[in-house]
Design a protein around this motif. Structure first.
Motif, PDB file in Angstrom:
ATOM      1  N   GLN A 167      60.662  49.430  68.360  1.00 12.72           N
ATOM      2  CA  GLN A 167      61.917  49.087  67.669  1.00 12.72           C
ATOM      3  C   GLN A 167      62.479  47.840  68.330  1.00 12.72           C
ATOM      4  O   GLN A 167      62.780  47.838  69.530  1.00 12.72           O
ATOM      5  N   GLY A 209      65.049  45.754  66.686  1.00  9.67           N
ATOM      6  CA  GLY A 209      66.415  45.433  66.258  1.00  9.67           C
ATOM      7  C   GLY A 209      67.343  46.615  66.442  1.00  9.67           C
ATOM      8  O   GLY A 209      66.949  47.638  67.004  1.00  9.67           O
ATOM      9  N   HIS A 252      68.654  48.359  64.020  1.00  7.99           N
ATOM     10  CA  HIS A 252      68.344  49.387  63.041  1.00  7.99           C
ATOM     11  C   HIS A 252      67.084  50.149  63.446  1.00  7.99           C
ATOM     12  O   HIS A 252      66.096  49.520  63.829  1.00  7.99           O
ATOM     13  N   ASP A 261      63.801  48.838  62.216  1.00 10.33           N
ATOM     14  CA  ASP A 261      63.288  47.518  62.617  1.00 10.33           C
ATOM     15  C   ASP A 261      62.147  47.679  63.619  1.00 10.33           C
ATOM     16  O   ASP A 261      62.311  47.458  64.815  1.00 10.33           O
ATOM     17  N   THR A 262      60.993  48.075  63.111  1.00  9.54           N
ATOM     18  CA  THR A 262      59.886  48.318  64.047  1.00  9.54           C
ATOM     19  C   THR A 262      58.678  47.455  63.715  1.00  9.54           C
ATOM     20  O   THR A 262      58.486  47.013  62.589  1.00  9.54           O
ATOM     21  N   TRP A 289      53.874  43.289  68.244  1.00  8.04           N
ATOM     22  CA  TRP A 289      54.928  42.961  69.221  1.00  8.04           C
ATOM     23  C   TRP A 289      54.326  42.265  70.440  1.00  8.04           C
ATOM     24  O   TRP A 289      54.816  41.246  70.920  1.00  8.04           O
TER      25      TRP A 289
END
Ligand code: GDP
Ligand code: CA
Length: 354
Positions: free
Chosen positions: A172, A174, A176, A179-180, A186
């Protein structure tokens, strides 16, 4: 006259050496550790040649949380890192993938505008993914597909995926919760530059350990947590329901090796991952995160730290975890085998104190 090599092996005489060793592992750190573990087993075997014909068996339970579908192919980064590492065909300079690799297929895919430009699949590596995907499409499980791929090489260890279910580590990034990103996106695409809020193991609640995993844990006489990323490698394996419980129920001592030396990871992004879950970025902090076998949910009977962190031995032992400090840089297979020797000595202390 005996050669000096055998003499050197003899110095590591180890009469009560374990016979069934199971290690939980991620990719690159896990692969280096697995090579040292194999070296250790061979060293002990050479030492006892004659009276103990059967060498110890090594089983690596490997993280599958980083696995993904890419260009229609099932890619299993950690299983492949351990397989290539043990086979001796890994690229040591880059630290991942095959040595002597080319990227002609990926270049062609990009010319067609398909594929992920942030995750290049080498040509030799692609053959692994194509072979694996073909087997999976025919209904073969990931355990059997991994066995077939590994049977090509003389690995000296059995590789088991932690689960055959598609459990995906997501980050995650973000505010929210939705948001992942996939962990590899990443890490590889964004170089972990987006601050991680938390790690999710998507699909874990309904997953089960792969066939053979629980038996490899219950039947072991030494259980080792490799110096792999504690959150996204070891943590993703532990997220599969049943594995933590099996480790806690096992008769064998559970000994962990710290991936953190002197407050920093050796390579990778373990520090960012530890910070995201609120754990201290230190050898003792990782031990506390994994927990003592004497605490609810805890795992560790023993914890091995680098000599740099010798000052933390008392802090770790205060939790009821046996601790020791030895050099933990896995620079060569022989030095890594010395780490395994120290793991075994720590395990012997755990058993003696029971
Ligand atoms: P990945 O799946 O490819 O990220 O690999 P792993 O999770 O198996 O291993 C990554 C971890 O290995 C990192 O946290 C590193 O700090 C650790 N590591 C790498 N090399 C060494 C080493 O020589 N000694 C120790 N103690 N840890 C290491
Ligand atoms: Ca990994």
């Amino acid at each position: 006259m005996e050669d000096a090599g055998v003499d050197a092996l003899r110095q590591h005489a180890d009469p009560a050496a374990p016979q069934r060793i199971t290690v939980l592992s991620g990719g690159v750190g896990g692969a280096k550790f697995a090579r040292g573990l194999r070296h250790y087993v061979q060293r002990v075997g050479a030492d006892r040649a004659g009276d103990t014909p059967a060498p110890a068996t090594v089983t690596c339970v490997v993280n599958t949380g980083d696995d993904m579908w890419l260009n229609g192919l099932r890619v299993c980064p950690d299983l492949d890192s351990v397989m290539y590492g043990l086979a001796g065909v890994n690229d040591r300079e880059r630290g991942w993938g095959r040595a002597g690799e080319s990227e002609r297929v990926s270049a062609e895919l990009l010319a067609y505008g398909v594929g992920a430009d942030w995750f290049t699949l080498g040509d030799l590596d692609l053959a692994t993914h194509i072979a694996r995907t073909q087997m999976l499409r025919e209904g073969t499980g990931l355990v059997e597909a991994t066995r077939v791929l590994a049977s090509r090489w003389d690995l000296g260890a059995t590789l088991l995926p932690a689960t055959e279910h598609e459990v995906e580590t997501r980050v995650q990034v973000g505010d929210h919760p939705g948001d992942t990103l996939h962990f590899e996106e990443w890490w590889v695409r964004h170089r972990a530059a987006l601050p991680a809020r938390r790690f999710l193991h998507d699909g874990a609640p309904s997953a089960v350990p792969a066939p053979g995993v629980l038996d490899a844990i219950a039947g072991a006489d030494l259980l080792i947590l490799a110096p792999s990323n504690p959150i996204v490698s070891i943590g993703a394996i532990l997220a599969i329901p049943g594995i933590r419980e099996a480790l806690r129920a096992a008769g064998a001592p559970v000994i962990g090796v710290s991936p953190i030396i002197g407050g920093a990871h050796v390579l990778g992004m373990a520090a960012q991952c530890l910070r995201a879950v609120g754990a201290e970025v230190s050898a003792a902090g990782v031990a506390e995160h994994l927990g003592s076998a004497g605490e609810p949910e805890g795992l560790l009977d023993g914890w091995l730290m680098d000599t740099t962190d010798a000052g933390s031995v008392a802090r770790v032992e205060a939790h009821g975890i046996r601790a020791a400090a030895v050099p933990l840089l896995m620079t060569t297979d022989a030095l890594t085998a010395d780490i395994v020797h120290a793991v075994h000595q720590l395990a012997a202390r755990v058993v003696a104190d029971r």
